[in-house]
Design a protein around this motif. Structure first.
Motif, mmCIF file in Angstrom:
data_model
loop_
_atom_site.group_PDB
_atom_site.id
_atom_site.type_symbol
_atom_site.label_atom_id
_atom_site.label_comp_id
_atom_site.label_asym_id
_atom_site.label_seq_id
_atom_site.Cartn_x
_atom_site.Cartn_y
_atom_site.Cartn_z
ATOM 1 N N GLY A 471 0.798 -1.225 0.000
ATOM 2 C CA GLY A 471 0.000 0.000 0.000
ATOM 3 C C GLY A 471 0.828 1.271 0.000
ATOM 4 O O GLY A 471 0.319 2.346 -0.337
ATOM 5 N N ARG A 472 2.107 1.177 0.352
ATOM 6 C CA ARG A 472 2.974 2.364 0.348
ATOM 7 C C ARG A 472 3.464 2.713 -1.058
ATOM 8 O O ARG A 472 4.029 3.791 -1.259
ATOM 9 N N GLN A 473 3.278 1.797 -2.013
ATOM 10 C CA GLN A 473 3.779 2.039 -3.365
ATOM 11 C C GLN A 473 2.814 2.940 -4.131
ATOM 12 O O GLN A 473 1.597 2.731 -4.108
ATOM 13 N N ARG A 474 3.368 3.944 -4.810
ATOM 14 C CA ARG A 474 2.557 4.829 -5.631
ATOM 15 C C ARG A 474 2.371 4.188 -7.000
ATOM 16 O O ARG A 474 3.242 4.256 -7.863
ATOM 17 N N ALA A 475 1.270 3.516 -7.170
ATOM 18 C CA ALA A 475 1.001 2.793 -8.406
ATOM 19 C C ALA A 475 -0.495 2.765 -8.647
ATOM 20 O O ALA A 475 -1.295 2.746 -7.697
#
Length: 562
Positions: A471-475
Motif C-alpha cells: 500500500g505504500r507504493q505509488r502505483a
C-alpha cells in the motif's frame, strides 16, 4: 545425577548398592517407545564411552547405568535410558547440518551445545508435552550449586526447560531472555541452529567479563542424559575457507559491549496486527506479532555460484496487450502532421486523400506494483509435481517468483519477493528477500535461495503485513500474489476454519485498499480453502510446477477481476 558404569559385570547388585540397569534389558522397550513418539526409531548401539553420543550409525548409549543414592527409586535408571534416547531422537528430528568451527572458542562451543539441546527439547515438548516431565526429573541445578561457569550452565539449562524455575543470577536470566521472545518461554527467538552462535558469543563474552574458569578437556555435558554434542561440529579439515569468524569471549575490560560477528543476523522489527475470531464474530485488535527481517546477503565468495545459477534461468516472455493504438487514425486528439501533409499532396495531385490524418496521444503504461509472497512453511519441503522428486515445492516457488519478477520488472513496474512462516500468533516470521527498490542481482538471488522451509502458516497476519508494504507504493495497480502449498494452520489453533476465515477477512481488507490479491496454489487438496479465502476467480492450481513462472507473471499483470 546418572553416572554410567564401564561394564555390566562391575555393576552387579549388592546389598545397599544403588539400583542399576543394563542397555540389553532396555532394547526391547526403547525401540517401540521411540517409534510411538517419533514414528521412527534410530539404531541403538553400546557406547564405547561413559556418556551418550550420536553418529551417522545411530544413538550410542552406555552399556549400564547406575544412579546415585539420592536418585534411587524403582524406575530411575529406566527413566534415564528413556530420557537419553528421546533426547537423541529429538536431535535427529529437529537438528540441522553440522557447523564449521571457524574461530569459535571452547566457551562458545559449549554454549552452542547447551542452546541447541534446549532448542530441540523445546520443539519436542511443543509436540509431545509429556517429554518435559521426563527430562525435568534430571534437572536439579539451583543457586546452591554455585556460580562457576559449569554450574551456571546447568542452571541455565534448567531455566530454559522449566518455565516455573526462576534463577536469581543475572547471567541465567539474560540467557533465558535472549533465548525466548516472550516471558512465558513459549516462542523461540532463534529457531535455527546456525544462528545460535551469535547468542552464544554474547553469553560467552559475559563469562569472560566474570573471569569464570573453564576446563574444556574435563567438561561433561549436564544433565548426564544429554549427549556430548560432538556431532554438532564439522571436523577441522572439513571447515570451509570462507567461514565468517565468530569472536571468542574476551577478558574483562572497560568495554561492556558484547562482540558481534562480522555479519550479525538482522534484528527483527515487530508489527502488531488484528485477527478475526470467527467464534466470537469480531476482530481481536493487536493480536498477532509479525517479526520482519531482511536476510543477509551471501559473502562475496558465495555470490558467484548464485549468479551463475540464476543466469541460466531464462526470462519469460509474457504477452501483454498494447496500451494504445499506434499510427494515423480517422479521429483522435490532434492532427498527425505527416499524414496531413501527405493528404494535401495527394489532393493537389488529383488523388483521393487518405482520411486518416489524426493521432491519439500516447498514454504511458500505468505504473504497477507487484509483490510475490512465498509460503515457506514446513510442508513446502515436499516434492513438486511434474518433477523427478529432487525439486521441492519451495524450490519451485522460489525459482518461479524470480522468473516472474524478471519478466515483469521495468521502469513502470516495481516488484518485490517476500517469504513467511509462523510459530504461533506471537511469532509470524516475515522475510523481505527482494524489495521494490532492489535490483534483480546476485544479492537478491542469494537471499531468495536462502529461504528455507519450516514452521507453520498463519496466512492472515502475513497478508496484512504484505498489504501494508504494498500500500505504500505509488502505483495505479497493485497486486499481491501468494504462492502457497496448502491451507492456513498454526500450532496454537485447532479449529480448521479459524485461520481460513481470518485470511478471507485479510483479502477483503486488501480489496478495500485497492489491492488485488491472487493465489497460485501448489496442492489440489487445498483448493476448497483457497476458494473460500480468495473467491472462485482469485486462485488457480497448476497441474505441473513448470507452469508456475508464467502463472505468477500473468497474475501480477492481469487486470482486477480477470
Amino acid at each position: 545425577m546418572a553416572a554410567p558404569l564401564p561394564a555390566r559385570a562391575a555393576a552387579s547388585p549388592t546389598a545397599g548398592a544403588p539400583p542399576w540397569l543394563a542397555l540389553a534389558d532396555m532394547r526391547a522397550e526403547l525401540g517401540p517407545y521411540l517409534r510411538t513418539l517419533w514414528r521412527a526409531a534410530p539404531a541403538l548401539a553400546e557406547a564405547d564411552a561413559a556418556r551418550p553420543w550420536l553418529s551417522a550409525r545411530g544413538v550410542h548409549l552406555p552399556p549400564t547405568v547406575a544412579l546415585a543414592a539420592h536418585e534411587a527409586d524403582d524406575g530411575a535408571a529406566r527413566y534415564w535410558y528413556r530420557a537419553a534416547a528421546t533426547h537423541a531422537a529429538a536431535h535427529r528430528a529437529y537438528g540441522s547440518q553440522p557447523l564449521a568451527r571457524g574461530h569459535s572458542g571452547p566457551v562458545v562451543r559449549a554454549l552452542v551445545g547447551l542452546l541447541e539441546d534446549a532448542r530441540v527439547e523445546h520443539l519436542a515438548c511443543r509436540e509431545l508435552p509429556g517429554l518435559r516431565r521426563l527430562w525435568l526429573r534430571f534437572h536439579t541445578a539451583s543457586p546452591a550449586l554455585g556460580d562457576g561457569f559449569e554450574a551456571l550452565m546447568q542452571r541455565l539449562a534448567r531455566s530454559l526447560l522449566d518455565a516455573g524455575y526462576g534463577d536469581p543470577h543475572p547471567w541465567v536470566a539474560k540467557g533465558r531472555r535472549l533465548f525466548f521472545l516472550d516471558d512465558h518461554g513459549q516462542v523461540l527467538a532463534v529457531p535455527h541452529t546456525a544462528a545460535l552462535r551469535t547468542l552464544a558469543a554474547r553469553l560467552g563474552h559475559d563469562i569472560g567479563q566474570m573471569r569464570a574458569g573453564f576446563n574444556d578437556r574435563e567438561y561433561l555435558v549436564q544433565p548426564s542424559y544429554r549427549d556430548d554434542n560432538a556431532w554438532l561440529w564439522l571436523p577441522e579439515q572439513a571447515a570451509p575457507a570462507a567461514e565468517t569468524p565468530v569472536p571468542q569471549p574476551q577478558a574483562a575490560g572497560a568495554n561492556d559491549t558484547p562482540p558481534q560477528p562480522a555479519q550479525a543476523p538482522p534484528e527483527a522489527v515487530r508489527y502488531r496486527y488484528p485477527e478475526w475470531d470467527r467464534l466470537i464474530a469480531r476482530q481481536r485488535p493487536a493480536w498477532c506479532t509479525v517479526l520482519e527481517t531482511r536476510p543477509l546477503a551471501l559473502p562475496r565468495s558465495g555470490r558467484a555460484a548464485v549468479a551463475a545459477r540464476t543466469a541460466r534461468r531464462k526470462p519469460l516472455r509474457v504477452p501483454v496487450t498494447p496500451a494504445f493504438a499506434r499510427g494515423a487514425q480517422l479521429d483522435g486528439d490532434e492532427f498527425d502532421l505527416d499524414a496531413l501533409a501527405q493528404a494535401a499532396t495527394a489532393g493537389r495531385a488529383g488523388l483521393a486523400p487518405d482520411a486518416r490524418v489524426h493521432r491519439r496521444r500516447a498514454r504511458q503504461a500505468e505504473p504497477r506494483a507487484s509483490l510475490w509472497l512465498i509460503d515457506a512453511s514446513a510442508s513446502s519441503a515436499g516434492p513438486a509435481r511434474g518433477h523427478d522428486g529432487a525439486t521441492s515445492l519451495l524450490q519451485a516457488a522460489r525459482q518461479a517468483a524470480w522468473l516472474a519478477a524478471r519478466s515483469a520488472q521495468g521502469p513502470r513496474h516495481a516488484c518485490a519477493i517476500h517469504g513467511f512462516c509462523s510459530e504461533g500468533r506471537e511469532a509470524v516470521h516475515y522475510r523481505r528477500l527482494k524489495d521494490f527498490g532492489d535490483a534483480l542481482d546476485a544479492d537478491a538471488a542469494a537471499r531468495l535461495d536462502g529461504l528455507a522451509a519450516g514452521l507453520s502458516t498463519r496466512l492472515g497476519a502475513a497478508l496484512r503485513h504484505a498489504t501494508a508494504l504494498l500500500g505504500r507504493q505509488r502505483a495505479a495497480r497493485r497486486t499481491l500474489v501468494l504462492v502457497s502449498d496448502g491451507e492456513p494452520h498454526d500450532i496454537d489453533t485447532h479449529d480448521p476454519r479459524y485461520l481460513v476465515e481470518d485470511a478471507r477477512r485479510a483479502v477483503q481488507a486488501a480489496a478495500r485498499r485497492g489491492i488485488t490479491v491472487r493465489c497460485v496454489g501448489l496442492d489440489p487438496a487445498a483448493a476448497p480453502a483457497l476458494r473460500r479465502i480468495f473467491g472462485a476467480g482469485g486462485y488457480c492450481v497448476p497441474a505441473r510446477a513448470d507452469a508456475l513462472p508464467s502463472l505468477l507473471a500473468r497474475a501480477a499483470l492481469s487486470s482486477p477481476g480477470r
